[in-house]
Design an enzyme around this catalytic site. Sequence first.
Site, PDB file in Angstrom:
ATOM      1  N   CYS A   1       3.307  56.603 114.418  1.00  0.00           N
ATOM      2  CA  CYS A   1       2.488  57.880 114.505  1.00  0.00           C
ATOM      3  C   CYS A   1       3.289  59.240 114.887  1.00  0.00           C
ATOM      4  O   CYS A   1       3.180  60.229 114.641  1.00  0.00           O
ATOM      5  CB  CYS A   1       1.166  57.716 115.104  1.00  0.00           C
TER       6      CYS A   1
ATOM      7  N   ASN B   1      -5.223  58.503 107.195  1.00  0.00           N
ATOM      8  CA  ASN B   1      -4.330  58.483 108.475  1.00  0.00           C
ATOM      9  C   ASN B   1      -3.268  57.720 107.868  1.00  0.00           C
ATOM     10  O   ASN B   1      -2.983  56.606 107.633  1.00  0.00           O
ATOM     11  CB  ASN B   1      -4.786  57.996 109.638  1.00  0.00           C
TER      12      ASN B   1
ATOM     13  N   HIS C   1      -0.233  64.799 114.417  1.00  0.00           N
ATOM     14  CA  HIS C   1      -0.554  63.664 113.610  1.00  0.00           C
ATOM     15  C   HIS C   1      -1.869  63.726 113.266  1.00  0.00           C
ATOM     16  O   HIS C   1      -3.023  63.847 114.084  1.00  0.00           O
ATOM     17  CB  HIS C   1      -0.050  62.529 114.481  1.00  0.00           C
TER      18      HIS C   1
END
Length: 341
Positions: A120, A298, A268
Amino acid sequence: MNPNATRHAALTAVATHLPARVVTNDELEAEFAPAGVAKIAAKTGIDRRHVVGEGETTADLAVAAAEELFRRHGVDRREVDFVLLCTQSPDHAMPTTSCLVQARLGLRTDIGALDLGMGCSGYVYGLGVAKALVESGQANTVLLLTADTLSRYVNPADRQLRVIFGDGAAASLVTATADEPSLRGLSYGTDGSGAPHLIVPHGGLADGAVLSPKSTAEARGLVSNGYDMYMDGAEVFTFSLRVVPEIVEEALRRSGLDLGDIDAFVFHQANAFMLETLRKKLGIAPERFVVEMRDCGNTTSSSIPIALDAALASGQLRPGMTTMFVGFGVGLSWGAVVVDL
């Protein structure tokens, strides 16, 4: 550029690629009925996600993103001096996926190729490494790729993670310039003691070493798929609320800027609820805060450049803006950088 000029690194182009296969919330709702996914989906802000098809790999996504970058921005691939590939789902344990990508893209052989095993926070880390390569004179043009196929790691019966994660890739070009510094304030953080909170417990050489009893497939009532990606959402949320404000402040301090000097923030894209909580905690106005995950989920290390690319296309971000990128998550790891577009 003039070899005697002061060297700085600049982010000069970005392009993205998502696999063709799409899984919608309606499909997941039908698959997981009667338990359903509607409640989870409402908090994530994700309507659909792209996932790789049969036989499609991380290298495939990375190559497609790079080819899109070359085509859209008129980049001559012969100018690439170094390939950085950020992934936590490599095609093989060895060789590195960056070597495979170098060959498939037909890049020169007198260049470097390196995998970064980051998630991430990986895009920020990748920009930091690219900046170091350029400003130390080791490269004039760095091709920074982020690509992951985490759908391979997620257990098919894990509805929480199936809703959140998608596959995708991005390609960015970091080049040498004599202009003012445009990648500033790089700041990093690492806390490996939090590794058990977000982990793929199986499939590696330490398979069977249980870092968290809760991460086993059996503990979650699942039949193992050989990977069984696990996330303790509450722990990751708490961690993010703690470290993100701190790393934003540190990046501002190192850049000599204040929060009001930043035109837009690209975090993120973890999930909508987390981003909204962080936005309010930091006091950032909605129009200065990029949220772009509804159609892709994501995508870990690619989430920042995917959001960046979408925001540039929509006009929310424009060349000349001062932005801040902030990555945080698996590792546990986090980082921030100020970027002049």
